[in-house]
Design a protein around this motif. Structure first.
Motif, PDB file in Angstrom:
ATOM      1  N   ASN A   1      15.040  44.134  22.905  1.00 28.35           N
ATOM      2  CA  ASN A   1      13.833  44.458  22.140  1.00 28.35           C
ATOM      3  C   ASN A   1      12.811  45.023  23.108  1.00 28.35           C
TER       4      ASN A   1
ATOM      5  N   SER B   1       9.110  46.758  23.980  1.00 27.24           N
ATOM      6  CA  SER B   1       7.742  46.984  23.522  1.00 27.24           C
ATOM      7  C   SER B   1       7.064  47.978  24.452  1.00 27.24           C
TER       8      SER B   1
ATOM      9  N   THR C   1      15.750  47.111  19.370  1.00 28.39           N
ATOM     10  CA  THR C   1      14.551  47.428  18.588  1.00 28.39           C
ATOM     11  C   THR C   1      13.467  47.940  19.520  1.00 28.39           C
TER      12      THR C   1
ATOM     13  N   SER D   1       9.214  48.703  19.393  1.00 31.88           N
ATOM     14  CA  SER D   1       8.001  48.635  18.580  1.00 31.88           C
ATOM     15  C   SER D   1       6.772  48.668  19.467  1.00 31.88           C
ATOM     16  N   ASP D   2       5.643  49.017  18.831  1.00 28.76           N
ATOM     17  CA  ASP D   2       4.356  49.014  19.518  1.00 28.76           C
ATOM     18  C   ASP D   2       4.277  50.075  20.629  1.00 28.76           C
TER      19      ASP D   2
ATOM     20  N   ASP E   1      16.317  49.933  15.583  1.00 21.69           N
ATOM     21  CA  ASP E   1      15.114  50.093  14.756  1.00 21.69           C
ATOM     22  C   ASP E   1      13.945  50.551  15.605  1.00 21.69           C
ATOM     23  N   PHE E   2      13.156  51.448  15.039  1.00 23.37           N
ATOM     24  CA  PHE E   2      11.994  51.983  15.743  1.00 23.37           C
ATOM     25  C   PHE E   2      10.799  51.884  14.814  1.00 23.37           C
ATOM     26  N   SER E   3       9.730  51.221  15.284  1.00 23.14           N
ATOM     27  CA  SER E   3       8.553  51.153  14.429  1.00 23.14           C
ATOM     28  C   SER E   3       7.280  51.271  15.257  1.00 23.14           C
ATOM     29  N   ASP E   4       6.247  51.816  14.635  1.00 26.53           N
ATOM     30  CA  ASP E   4       4.929  51.970  15.256  1.00 26.53           C
ATOM     31  C   ASP E   4       5.000  52.783  16.552  1.00 26.53           C
TER      32      ASP E   4
ATOM     33  N   SER F   1      10.236  53.602  11.170  1.00 26.50           N
ATOM     34  CA  SER F   1       9.093  53.390  10.279  1.00 26.50           C
ATOM     35  C   SER F   1       7.782  53.507  11.045  1.00 26.50           C
ATOM     36  N   ASN F   2       6.767  53.984  10.345  1.00 26.53           N
ATOM     37  CA  ASN F   2       5.426  54.168  10.912  1.00 26.53           C
ATOM     38  C   ASN F   2       5.470  54.987  12.202  1.00 26.53           C
TER      39      ASN F   2
END
Ligand code: CA
Length: 736
Positions: free
Chosen positions: A542, A544, A576, A578-579, A606-609, A640-641
């Motif tokens: 994961n 960040s 993942t 994110s951020d 998964d990729f977000s923000d 997403s986002n």
């Protein structure tokens, strides 16, 4: 043999006498200007440095052998000139073959008569000139009756891929290039060429044989040929060169493996293994292609021979397991342009295609390229006694135009050919041909040199040892310092932070001991910078971006051409991200100009923000037809986002010399993507697009800009805001 001076000197002499296999030596002697196989030097001059070398060359007499001392010769811009005779040539050789390395800014130019070079290795550098080995010193002093043998050029690449050079260029007449090893050319320009640019270099009768042409990775633009003979300008002139018993191993730089642009050449008993594209008879007449093996081994875009011009003969070749179509088919006979200018397509006239075996080739394209301009169909040609076996139930033959100018007779096939040519075929549904492939081409081990390893196959990842890593500050970069190519760093559960950029120049796997149990963060503009032969496989983590600096345009992974860039492979799976919003235009993966990812695979991630794009490969904006990724595959992943398009791939220009970029999306979702106002993905100039089983929600459709060729996007099972009939692709067509 390396233990005593006396033994070494005997081995250096023996090299010339015994270099070719026994059955070859008689033929070699009679075929090449000098029967130099049986000659021994009169005087042997061992030189220790460049000054001694220069002096030795200045004083060289027929029968002299100048011997370079073992070791490294750095920045050696060598000139080897002299006038030997058939009976007493002048040699340049290594103290021990394979133990003399030309490194840095090095090159070798030959000029004069009856010169013989052997045993050198060029590596760890690149030529400061247009050529690494040139059969001329300058435009006035060419080499004739000369030979380069048992020499290696390995990864000798200008770090700037757009800088053009050619590793070996033959000028003059009656020269020989044999038992050499040329592997890993990455920058622009053919690996090897024969030039016909002045009268002194025409009707040249060069002999190129038993060479190992090792892998030539995808260049990502025109100029990635492995071998070119002639140019369109001099293409109506004969070269009369022979290219025999060479092994082309994964020579996949572009659509032409060999670009033949002159007449009277013979290509005999060569093996083309897993090489993309074709041996292309692009210009020039009266060439012979005989007894070659084209073995695609089922790999993508592998082809055979493409026929253009007059009096070409293609006989007794074995074409097998070739998957290429259209210009890259197993056999392609082109339509010509009426009254063609010299650089377009001359009509096929008098082609003889006989006695070949085509086994499981995807496509045989006859009249290929037929359009308003290319309207001149083949004439006075024959296609006879060929065998065509296809296990997939359909004939590979497609007629793109009227083929009545080709006489079909005596052919056999297990599938019915197109009706218009069926009288030339006997169809036997159970036809099985017992083929002894060893009667075609040449075995790999009979080419190149025995003392330098040929290039292996297979994935660069997970071939080494496991290294256990525990959570700590900079634990990953510290572990990489102890790792070697192919190792796996296995991360114990916990949090990892990197305070420095990790500069990676070999392939490595970083995997969480348990999927999802590892958190990664980084404090610099990038976490990974790939150069050299770097590849990265990242699994189960994961990531960040929250601790990255407040800069515009950060990216988790990028590339650099500083220090030389190979083609990189990147695999991201079960992870993942994110951020990634600390500032504008944050990306997960991007590239610097002039660098190429051979493969990027993103699976179950998964990729977000993200404030930029997840994959942003648009560094080549000057429209020279170069690009940053050959193959990008995204599967079962979720976006997403995302402020920008989730994916940007850009290939400018209109060049037709490449297969890529290939882009594929399967089973993925795009939710609230392109929030800055753009499409969910921007694919400019991609040549193959697959889009299957994806969902786009609260976002714009993908944008596909078509610049060249006839790409047919494969679209199936997608939806836009729940509507399975809505268009998920906006196509902008820039072709005229
Ligand atoms: Ca080309």
């Amino acid at each position: 043999m390396k233990t005593g001076a006396l033994l070494v000197s005997i081995s250096a002499l023996a090299l010339v006498a015994c270099s070719a296999p026994k059955q070859e030596s008689a033929a070699l002697g009679s075929e090449v200007g000098a029967s130099n196989q049986d000659l021994a030097p009169v005087r042997r001059i061992l030189v220790q440095d460049q000054a001694e070398y220069k002096e030795a060359v200045k004083n060289a007499q027929p029968g002299d052998m100048i011997v370079l001392a073992n070791g490294e010769w750095n920045d050696f811009d060598a000139v080897f000139k002299g006038v030997g005779t058939a009976e007493a040539p002048i040699w340049l050789s290594a103290e021990t073959e394979g133990n003399v390395f030309l490194t840095g800014q090095s090159s070798l130019r030959l000029g004069g008569e009856h010169l013989i070079v052997s045993g050198l290795v060029f590596r760890n550098g690149y030529t400061p000139r247009n050529e690494v080995i040139s059969f001329r010193v300058d435009s006035k002093l060419l080499a004739n009756n000369s030979r380069v043998s048992h020499t290696v050029i390995d990864d000798f690449n200008n770090p700037d891929r757009s800088q053009r050079d050619i590793w070996v260029v033959m000028y003059g007449k009656n020269n020989e290039f044999d038992h050499n090893h040329l592997a890993g050319k990455l920058n622009s320009g053919p690996t090897m060429a024969i030039r016909l640019n002045t009268e002194e270099s025409q009707e040249n009768s060069h002999f190129v044989h038993h060479n190992y042409f090792g892998p030539r990775p995808v260049l990502g633009s025109n100029g990635g040929e492995t071998f070119r003979i002639g140019t369109s300008h001099y293409s109506l002139t004969n070269s009369n060169s022979r290219v025999e018993h060479n092994y082309f191993d994964r020579c996949s730089g572009e659509v032409e493996i060999i670009s033949n642009k002159s007449g009277g050449n013979t290509f005999r008993n060569n093996t083309f293994f897993e090489s993309r594209g074709t041996l292309t008879l692009r210009h020039g007449n009266g060439n012979l292609i005989e007894n070659n093996l084209f073995d695609g081994n089922g790999t993508p875009y592998t082809g055979g021979v493409r026929v253009i011009n007059a009096q070409q003969t293609i006989k007794n070749n074995y074409f097998k397991d070739l998957t290429g179509k259209r210009f890259s088919g197993g056999l392609v006979v082109m339509n010509g342009v009426p009254n063609s200018p010299i650089n377009r397509y001359h009509q096929v006239n008098g082609a003889m295609i006989e006695g070949n075996v085509f086994e499981n080739i995807a496509a045989m394209e006859l009249g290929e390229g037929s359009d308003n301009e290319r309207s001149a169909v083949p004439i006075n040609s024959s296609f006879k006694n060929n065998t065509i076996i296809s296990d997939d139930g359909v004939s590979p033959i497609t007629l793109h135009d009227d083929m009545s100018g080709i006489e079909f007779s005596g052919n056999k096939s297990n599938q019915a050919p197109p009706e218009a040519i069926s009288s030339g075929f006997e169809v036997e549904p159970n036809l099985k041909q017992k083929i002894d492939a060893s009667e075609y081409g040449v075995p790999r081990e009979a080419t190149g040199v025995s003392w330098y390893p040929k290039v292996g196959t297979g994935s660069p990842f997970d071939t080494g040892k496991d290294i256990a890593v525990s959570p700590d500050e900079n634990a990953i970069s510290n572990a990489i310092k102890t790792a070697e190519a192919g190792d796996r760093l296995v991360l114990a559960p916990g949090s990892y932070n990197e305070a420095k950029i990790i500069e990676l120049d070999f392939p490595i796997t970083i995997v969480a001991e348990e999927n999802g149990s590892v958190d990664l963060s980084f404090e610099r503009k990038n976490m990974f910078v790939l150069s050299g032969k770097a590849g990265l496989k990242l699994s189960g983590v994961n990531v960040s971006g929250a601790r990255a600096p407040d800069n515009v345009g950060n990216s988790f992974i990028t590339t650099t051409s500083v220090g030389g860039g190979s083609n990189h492979t990147l695999i991201i799976q079960n992870s993942t991200f994110s951020d990634f919003v600390v500032n504008r235009s944050f990306a997960i993966v991007n590239a610097s100009k002039g660098t190429l990812y051979q493969d990027i695979k993103i699976i179950n991630s998964d990729f977000s923000d993200v404030s930029g794009s997840v994959v942003k490969l648009d560094a080549e904006t000057d429209d020279f037809g170069m690009y940053n990724v050959e193959s990008l595959e995204i599967e079962n992943s979720h976006f997403s986002n995302i402020a920008g398009p989730a994916v940007i791939v850009y290939r400018g220009g209109r060049d037709e010399s490449t297969f890529g970029p290939l882009v594929s999306f399967k089973g993925s979702t795009f939710t609230n993507v392109g929030t800055a106002g753009g499409p969910s993905a921007l694919l400019h100039g991609a040549q193959v697009l697959t889009f299957e089983g994806n969902k786009i929600e609260q976002s714009q459709p993908f944008k596909f800009v078509v610049t060249t060729g006839k790409p047919k996007p494969f679209l199936e099972g997608n939806s836009l805001n729940g509507d399975e009939t809505a268009s998920v692709l906006n196509i902008e067509d820039l072709r005229k």
